[in-house]
Each structure stands twice: as C-alpha cells, then as structure tokens.
Design a protein around this motif. Structure first.
Motif, PDB file in Angstrom:
ATOM      1  N   VAL A  30       0.873  -1.179   0.000  1.00  0.00           N
ATOM      2  CA  VAL A  30       0.000   0.000   0.000  1.00  0.00           C
ATOM      3  C   VAL A  30       0.906   1.223   0.000  1.00  0.00           C
ATOM      4  CG1 VAL A  30      -1.820   1.262   1.165  1.00  0.00           C
ATOM      5  CG2 VAL A  30      -1.779  -1.240   1.267  1.00  0.00           C
ATOM      6  N   ALA A  31       0.909   1.982  -1.111  1.00  0.00           N
ATOM      7  CA  ALA A  31       1.764   3.163  -1.241  1.00  0.00           C
ATOM      8  C   ALA A  31       0.879   4.399  -1.363  1.00  0.00           C
ATOM      9  CB  ALA A  31       2.667   3.040  -2.475  1.00  0.00           C
ATOM     10  N   THR A  32       1.222   5.449  -0.596  1.00  0.00           N
ATOM     11  CA  THR A  32       0.464   6.702  -0.621  1.00  0.00           C
ATOM     12  C   THR A  32       1.419   7.855  -0.884  1.00  0.00           C
ATOM     13  OG1 THR A  32       0.690   6.946   1.778  1.00  0.00           O
ATOM     14  CG2 THR A  32      -1.278   5.840   0.954  1.00  0.00           C
ATOM     15  N   ASP A  33       0.888   8.894  -1.550  1.00  0.00           N
ATOM     16  CA  ASP A  33       1.673  10.090  -1.874  1.00  0.00           C
ATOM     17  C   ASP A  33       0.707  11.270  -1.832  1.00  0.00           C
ATOM     18  OD1 ASP A  33       3.390  12.011  -2.781  1.00  0.00           O
ATOM     19  OD2 ASP A  33       3.909  11.015  -4.660  1.00  0.00           O
ATOM     20  N   ASP A  34       0.990  12.256  -0.964  1.00  0.00           N
ATOM     21  CA  ASP A  34       0.089  13.411  -0.870  1.00  0.00           C
ATOM     22  C   ASP A  34       0.903  14.704  -0.955  1.00  0.00           C
ATOM     23  OD1 ASP A  34       0.659  14.387   2.096  1.00  0.00           O
ATOM     24  OD2 ASP A  34       0.369  12.221   2.218  1.00  0.00           O
ATOM     25  N   PHE A  35       0.264  15.743  -1.519  1.00  0.00           N
ATOM     26  CA  PHE A  35       0.900  17.039  -1.757  1.00  0.00           C
ATOM     27  C   PHE A  35      -0.153  18.126  -1.553  1.00  0.00           C
ATOM     28  CE2 PHE A  35       1.628  20.577  -4.682  1.00  0.00           C
ATOM     29  CZ  PHE A  35       2.899  20.975  -4.324  1.00  0.00           C
ATOM     30  N   THR A  36       0.219  19.179  -0.794  1.00  0.00           N
ATOM     31  CA  THR A  36      -0.694  20.304  -0.533  1.00  0.00           C
ATOM     32  C   THR A  36       0.092  21.609  -0.626  1.00  0.00           C
ATOM     33  OG1 THR A  36      -2.020  18.944   0.966  1.00  0.00           O
ATOM     34  CG2 THR A  36      -2.318  21.326   1.082  1.00  0.00           C
ATOM     35  N   ARG A  37      -0.490  22.589  -1.317  1.00  0.00           N
ATOM     36  CA  ARG A  37       0.130  23.924  -1.424  1.00  0.00           C
ATOM     37  C   ARG A  37      -0.966  24.967  -1.221  1.00  0.00           C
ATOM     38  NH1 ARG A  37       3.452  25.080  -6.687  1.00  0.00           N
ATOM     39  NH2 ARG A  37       4.965  23.789  -5.531  1.00  0.00           N
ATOM     40  N   GLU A  38      -0.679  26.002  -0.344  1.00  0.00           N
ATOM     41  CA  GLU A  38      -1.636  27.066  -0.035  1.00  0.00           C
ATOM     42  C   GLU A  38      -0.945  28.423  -0.174  1.00  0.00           C
ATOM     43  OE1 GLU A  38      -4.549  26.092   3.343  1.00  0.00           O
ATOM     44  OE2 GLU A  38      -2.699  25.019   3.898  1.00  0.00           O
ATOM     45  N   LEU A  39      -1.673  29.390  -0.734  1.00  0.00           N
ATOM     46  CA  LEU A  39      -1.202  30.770  -0.863  1.00  0.00           C
ATOM     47  C   LEU A  39      -2.275  31.704  -0.291  1.00  0.00           C
ATOM     48  CD1 LEU A  39       0.264  30.755  -4.507  1.00  0.00           C
ATOM     49  CD2 LEU A  39       1.528  30.608  -2.359  1.00  0.00           C
ATOM     50  N   GLY A  40      -1.855  32.664   0.562  1.00  0.00           N
ATOM     51  CA  GLY A  40      -2.804  33.601   1.161  1.00  0.00           C
ATOM     52  C   GLY A  40      -2.218  35.024   1.218  1.00  0.00           C
ATOM     53  N   VAL A  41      -3.080  36.007   1.495  1.00  0.00           N
ATOM     54  CA  VAL A  41      -2.659  37.408   1.507  1.00  0.00           C
ATOM     55  C   VAL A  41      -3.443  38.163   2.575  1.00  0.00           C
ATOM     56  CG1 VAL A  41      -4.351  38.055  -0.260  1.00  0.00           C
ATOM     57  CG2 VAL A  41      -2.302  39.477   0.074  1.00  0.00           C
ATOM     58  N   LYS A  42      -2.760  39.116   3.200  1.00  0.00           N
ATOM     59  CA  LYS A  42      -3.389  40.065   4.135  1.00  0.00           C
ATOM     60  C   LYS A  42      -2.791  41.437   3.823  1.00  0.00           C
ATOM     61  CE  LYS A  42      -3.535  38.984   8.481  1.00  0.00           C
ATOM     62  NZ  LYS A  42      -3.095  38.549   9.827  1.00  0.00           N
ATOM     63  N   TRP A  43      -3.628  42.429   3.658  1.00  0.00           N
ATOM     64  CA  TRP A  43      -3.107  43.781   3.461  1.00  0.00           C
ATOM     65  C   TRP A  43      -4.158  44.793   3.902  1.00  0.00           C
ATOM     66  CZ3 TRP A  43      -5.381  47.323   0.130  1.00  0.00           C
ATOM     67  CH2 TRP A  43      -6.314  46.790  -0.789  1.00  0.00           C
TER      68      TRP A  43
END
Length: 740
Positions: free
Chosen positions: A464-477
């Motif tokens: 059983v092989a698993t591969d996960d990837f997460t990317r988040e971009l946010g802004v405050k101004w």
C-alpha cells in the motif's frame, strides 16, 4: 607299468577331490529370506547365508517395471522361489539360482529407494515406501567385512564418462578408485540426480559435459561437489524416458533409454481399425465342400494346430483368389456362424453359441470358486491417510444404474461378496478379511491411495503506497492613517481594521492632546507645544485571507500619518508512505489455509436513550475486526503447476464516527477474491488499485478577486493531490521431500 598307471589314476583322483572340495568351499548358500515391517511403510529384507560369508553382491534397478535385482556370485539357493510381502511399496521377493549364481529380485509396486548393508552373515536391504512424486533408486556396493563406510572411508571418483547404447540409450559411467561407494539416484523433473555422499570429486571432474551430439535422451551431465560434501551429478534428459542403474565394485552406470509407446489395447484396436491379415495367400475354388475339409486345408497351409468341435458341420462354397489364409478362415467362420479361440499355436473352432456358453460356464466356475475360497485376515497399517476414510472408500458400492437388490455375487465396493473391512482408529490400521487373491488386489490399491499429500508454501505481499501534496497561498493587506489640521489637532482617526485596534486609551490621549493644543493656542502659543503622547498607527488589514500554520512575509510603507501593510503567507506539505505486509502459510494440497493478524477494535454503544423510562442507558461493548488475512486453497496440477483459490484482505482502522448511540469505528477495507493458475515458484500480481484525488479551492473577494493581475491581492488558493496504490503479489512454491 600297471602300478604306475594305478598311481597316476590315484593322483588324478586326489587332485580332482581337492579341486572339488575347494569349489564347494568357495560356494555360499542362501539359507532363507525374512522381512520386518518398519514404521512409515518401509520393509527390511534379511538375506541370511547361514554360517558362510556374505558374497559381494551386484545390485541394479529398473523403473518399468520397478524392480531391485541382487546378483550373488558363487551362491546356491535354499530359500525357496517366491515370497509375498505386500507391505509399503514392496510386493514380494523371488530367488532363482542358475549358472553358479543366485539372483534375488525385489518386486515393487512403485519405484522406491533402498539401503544395503551387511549384518553378520546377513545382507540387509531396507526398502523405503515410495511416494507419488518420488522415483528413487539407490545402489550400494557392499564390503562383506564392513558396514556402510563412513565419509572418511569413501573412495574417490576417478572418471565420469558417457556412452551411447545400441538402441539409442545414454549411459553415464562413474568410475571409482575403489569399492564402497554409495550412489543414490533421484528424479527431479527432467533431471536425474546422482548423489554420492561418501566420495571425493576431483576439481578437474567438476564440469559440464554436453552430450547433444550423441542423439540420446541425455542432453548434458553436470558434476559438482554437494552441499554437504560428496559429489552431485545432474543428468538433464529430454522426453519420456526409462532409467535404470547398476553397480560393480568400482563403477556405477546410469542408463537412460527412450520410453516405448504403450501397446494399444487389442479390443480398442479392433473397434478402431479393420483386422489386418498377413498370412500366406491362397486360392480356393470349391463347390459344396464340407466345412471340416476346408478347415483342414487351412490348417495344412497355416501350420496351425486346429481343433474343430463335434458340432461343426455342413458345406460351404468357396471362390477365393489370392487372399491371405487368415482372411479365408474368417470368411468361412462368418458364413457358418462359427468363431475361434486361439491359445498359442492351437486354434479351437466351434459355433458361436457353444463358445459363449463355454466362456459363461468358465466365468461362473470362477465366481463359484471365489464363493468357496478360504477367507484370510490381514492387516494394513495406514501411514498418511485415515484408516476410516480408506475403509469407507473400499466399501462404497459401485456406481451402477438400475435398482433392486443384487444377487449373491454382487460386488460390495472393492471387496468380494464375502469380504469385509474394519479399522482400528487408535493404531490407524485397516483389518481386511477376504480371499487371498482379493487381499493382494486390495493391498495394491491401498498402496496407491496411502501416499503423503504434497504441500504448498503460499507467499503473499500486499503493498500500500500513498503520496500526498498540498500547497496554499494567502494574503493580508490594509491601509491606515490619521490627519491633523493647521493647529496640529488630530481630526481623522486610523481606518480599516486598525480603527478597531486603536483602543480606548489612545482615543483618550488624542482628546487630551487636542484639549492641550487648544489651551496652548488660547494662551498665545506660549511655552512648549504639547506632544500627543502614545498615538500610533496600528497597521490594520482591509483584506484578511491568510494561510493557517504557514510562513509569512510582511511589507509595510510608513508615512508621517499613514501606513500600508502587506503580508503574503504560503504553506506546502508533502508526504510519502509505504506499507508492505507479507503473510505466508503452508498447507496441504486441496486443503484450505487461513492466516490472520490484526486487532479487534472495541467500541461502546448505548441503548434505551431518550425512552422516557427515567433509567440510565444500557452500555454494551462490541468489537470489529481490523485484520490482515490470507485465505487460500491450492490445487497441484499434473504438470506441476498450482491452481489457487485465494482471498486476501487488509483492513485498517480509519477513525471513529459519532452516532446517537456512541462512537463506532470506521474501517478501511482492501480485499481481493480470485482464482489463478500459477507456475511453481512464479510471482504474479493478483490485483491492484490506483486511486488519485485532486482538490483545488479558492477564497476571494467577490468581483475584486477576478481582476487580472491585482486580483491576486483579493484571494487565497489551496491545491492538494493525494495518490494511493494497492498491489497484491502471490508466489506459490511446491514443497518437495526429494533430496536437493
């Protein structure tokens, strides 16, 4: 002269008597043969020679039919001609003396291995119980003064050679530097393996001989040192072959011959093809010749001894030109409703009804003889099966159509009408009571049934092989600031989120500051100008879409009475996981095996909640399995492959689900249920699941977030990818009990 002749004759008599006495002294007598039944179906034969020494035997074996032959030079036979044994794979033993030597033949039901040794004045042969996947012969040269030699006493192999026989058979000749070698020959697939435990193999003989050019079933001969010492010779063969081996004091010969095609059953041949006539051709032209005279003519031409029944008569008209005499005989017999029976060189001719009545009477006489034959009792120890199961099989009625009871001669399974069988469960022994002929047949049948069941090792791998990837971009101004008039009075408070953070204390400071400025101006701006004190710009954010738990970079532009704040945040996570489970299990052929490993997840549920009874709810504990399980049933085919009916399951606890009655577990289930035909030792992929989950999400300010370019300041994005792969491998291996 007369006296001289008398002395000469006396001298000749003395010399002759001396030679005769020496010849008699050099002759050994085989007194008797006895046997002992050993555990596991083995039989130990004792060839007893009385007070004389044990002659050095020459032992050789054959596969078809399976036999072990022992030649005893200068030996007479006083042990009788034949003895029935019927134990294990040993059917009987015969001894025949001719030409100054005695040959002892051990009759086998199937090929089996044996050991030979000398015990005092006895030659001891221990015959093992051959199995379905075992075809083993062992030859040993016996030193009459010693038991089997130890490894330190073993001879050296002086040469390994190959010869082609006159009928296309291949002969492997292994020569020794002396006597005492103990070769063992086994069959492993298409290989004939000769193992010599107590022999030294020189380095120059550890090689491979290519024998393809000899046009025999032997393809190559490979010699090497065995794993535990000694020598190992592997003979690669091709096609169906018969093997035999024999040994002299200083040489061991293995003969591999092409197996002849079995003769076709004569009754089937008659159904398939027309009769073949090859007799001498004759010409007959007779008008109303007596049948007996025509038969006499055929007897004279063929040279056969022909006997005609008294009921043969009548006349026949013949006109046969250049036909074989045996075809002419058949034509005459068919024309007069006659038939013939041939026994050697004698032919009996009689009407068909008469021959049929004779054969029926003969069959009835045999059945009557069986009904009046003496019953004997014998016992058969069962080694590998259950005596109760074999007893049930022997007494099962034959599968025949029709109903009603049979007559006195009705067969009850494999027993005669008067036979019976019972069993002793404690010793696992069959008790037979039947005629001697039937007992012999039953022993042969039991020897075929009582065999060890082959075993299979099943190796399974679950990946059983698993591969996960997460990317988040946010802004405050945001933008904030204040404004003062010409009198330095603060007229505009900070804006944006900063206004909320301005605080009551700062607001009071501004009021006090403005009052101080007003007083200072009213007094003509005398003295030092008041300072506003702790009045700051808090830097509030008008757009607030950050990334939780990420890293941030902040930028700010600060003026005298304004501030611009910008904070960019980002987060990225990657993960890889691999779980390998490898259950293994050994099981017998056609027997289901199950192996499990894991845990029982316990959880509590409640009953009678909210029923209005006023009592406390009843709690109960339940369990759910989260296990790794391999369930398999192998079937070994005739070509040494394995048919698998297999179920592989791998469960894992994913979490708990809240319900009104308590928490219940959630189980991740992975399972394969299939059948497959696999080669022995081959690894195959039974199944696999590849799963990909992709998710893209966005938060934005409506309208502003869609503006190209600057719209990035009004939105935050999240992108995630999850991959999961499940592969199930299986490898069956047939476990063999032959020597490796």
């Amino acid at each position: 002269m007369r006296h001289a002749s008398r002395y000469f004759l006396m001298g000749l008599l003395i010399v002759g008597a001396t030679w005769a006495s020496a010849a008699i002294a050099a002759t050994t007598t085989l007194k008797n043969i006895s046997y002992d039944a050993l555990p596991g179906g083995s039989v130990q034969l004792h060839l007893n020679f009385g007070d004389g020494p044990v002659p050095e035997p020459k032992i050789f074996t054959t596969d078809n039919p399976p036999r072990i032959a022992v030649d005893l030079p200068d030996t007479t036979n006083a042990a009788g001609r034949h003895m029935d044994i019927g134990k294990g794979s040993t059917s009987g033993v015969s001894a025949v003396a001719a030409g100054g030597r005695t040959r002892v033949v051990v009759e086998l039901m199937r090929a089996s291995s044996y050991r030979a040794s000398v015990d005092g004045n006895s030659l001891v042969l221990t015959i093992n119980n051959g199995t379905a996947n075992q075809s083993v012969t062992t030859a040993s040269t016996i030193d009459p003064t010693k038991r089997l030699p130890s490894s330190s006493e073993g001879p050296a192999i002086s040469n390994i050679d190959f010869r082609r026989g006159p009928n296309g058979e291949g002969r492997v000749l292994v020569s020794f530097s002396g006597s005492g070698a103990q070769p063992e020959m086994t069959h492993q697939g298409d290989k004939v393996v000769v193992t010599i435990d107590h022999a030294n193999l020189p380095a120059n003989l550890a090689q491979r001989l290519d024998t393809l050019d000899f046009a025999t079933p032997v393809q190559s001969i490979t010699s090497r040192v065995g794993n535990g010492g000694g020598a190992r010779i592997e003979i690669d063969t091709k096609g169906n072959v018969d093997t035999s081996a024999y040994q002299t004091p200083d040489q061991y010969v293995v003969e591999v011959a092409p197996r002849k095609a079995p003769a076709k059953d004569e009754r089937l041949a008659k159904l398939d093809t027309q009769p073949s006539y090859n007799g001498k051709r004759v010409t007959f032209n007779f008008q109303d010749i007596p049948v007996r005279s025509a038969l006499q003519l055929i007897a004279d031409i063929s040279g056969l001894n022909l006997v005609a029944s008294d009921s043969v008569g009548g006349s026949v008209t013949l006109r046969l030109v250049n036909v074989p005499w045996d075809q002419a005989l058949d034509v005459i017999l068919r024309a007069k409703s006659l038939d013939k029976r041939r026994n050697g060189n004698v032919v009996w001719v009689a009407p068909q009804a008469e021959l049929a009545k004779y054969e029926q009477d003969l069959a009835d006489a045999k059945l009557k003889a069986q009904d009046t034959a003496e019953l004997v009792t014998d016992y058969v120890p069962i080694s590998y099966g259950k005596a109760s199961d074999i007893a049930k099989l022997l007494t099962t009625g034959s599968m025949q159509g029709g109903g009603g009871g049979g007559g006195a001669n009705t067969q009850r399974g494999f027993l005669s009408p008067r036979g019976s069988v019972s069993f002793d469960q404690r010793t696992n022994t069959l008790l037979l009571n039947d005629t001697p002929e039937k007992i012999k047949q039953l022993r042969e049948l039991i020897a075929v049934l009582d065999k060890p069941v082959q075993q299979v090792l099943i190796e399974s791998r679950i990946v059983v092989a698993t591969d996960d990837f997460t990317r988040e971009l946010g802004v405050k101004w945001g933008v904030s600031g204040n404004q003062t008039n010409n009198n330095n009075i603060i007229t505009t408070a900070p804006t944006g989120d900063g206004a909320l953070n301005y605080g009551v204390g700062v607001h009071n400071n501004i009021v006090n500051y403005n009052n101080a400025i007003a007083d200072w101006v009213a007094n003509g701006s005398q003295g030092a100008q008041p300072h506003p004190g702790a009045v700051t710009l808090p830097g509030g954010f008008n757009v607030n879409m950050p990334v939780q738990g990420g890293s941030a970079i902040g930028l700010a532009i600060l003026g005298a009475n304004y501030a611009i704040d910008l904070e960019l945040s980002a987060a990225q996570s990657e993960g890889r996981g691999e779980v390998i489970s490898s259950p293994r299990v050994i099981t017998a052929n056609q027997q289901e095996a199950v192996i499990r490993q894991g845990q029982e997840v316990g959880y509590v549920t409640y009953q009678n909640q909210g029923a209005g009874t006023g009592g406390a709810p009843t709690a109960s504990v339940q369990f759910k399995d989260a296990v790794l399980e391999l369930k398999v049933t192998p079937t070994i085919t005739a070509d040494n492959r394995v048919y698998l009916t297999i179920n592989v399951k791998k469960d894992a606890l994913a979490g708990f689900l809240n319900t009104p009655n308590g928490q219940v577990p959630q189980i991740d289930t992975r399972e394969v249920n299939t059948s497959a035909l696999v080669d022995n030792g081959q690894t195959v992929v039974l199944g696999g699941i590849y799963e990909v989950n992709k998710n893209n999400s966005m938060k934005k300010v409506p309208g502003l977030g869609d503006i190209p370019g600057i719209g990035a300041l009004f939105r935050s994005t999240t992108r995630s990818t999850t991959k999961a792969e499940l592969l199930i491998f299986v490898t069956p291996r047939i476990l063999s009990d032959t020597l490796q």
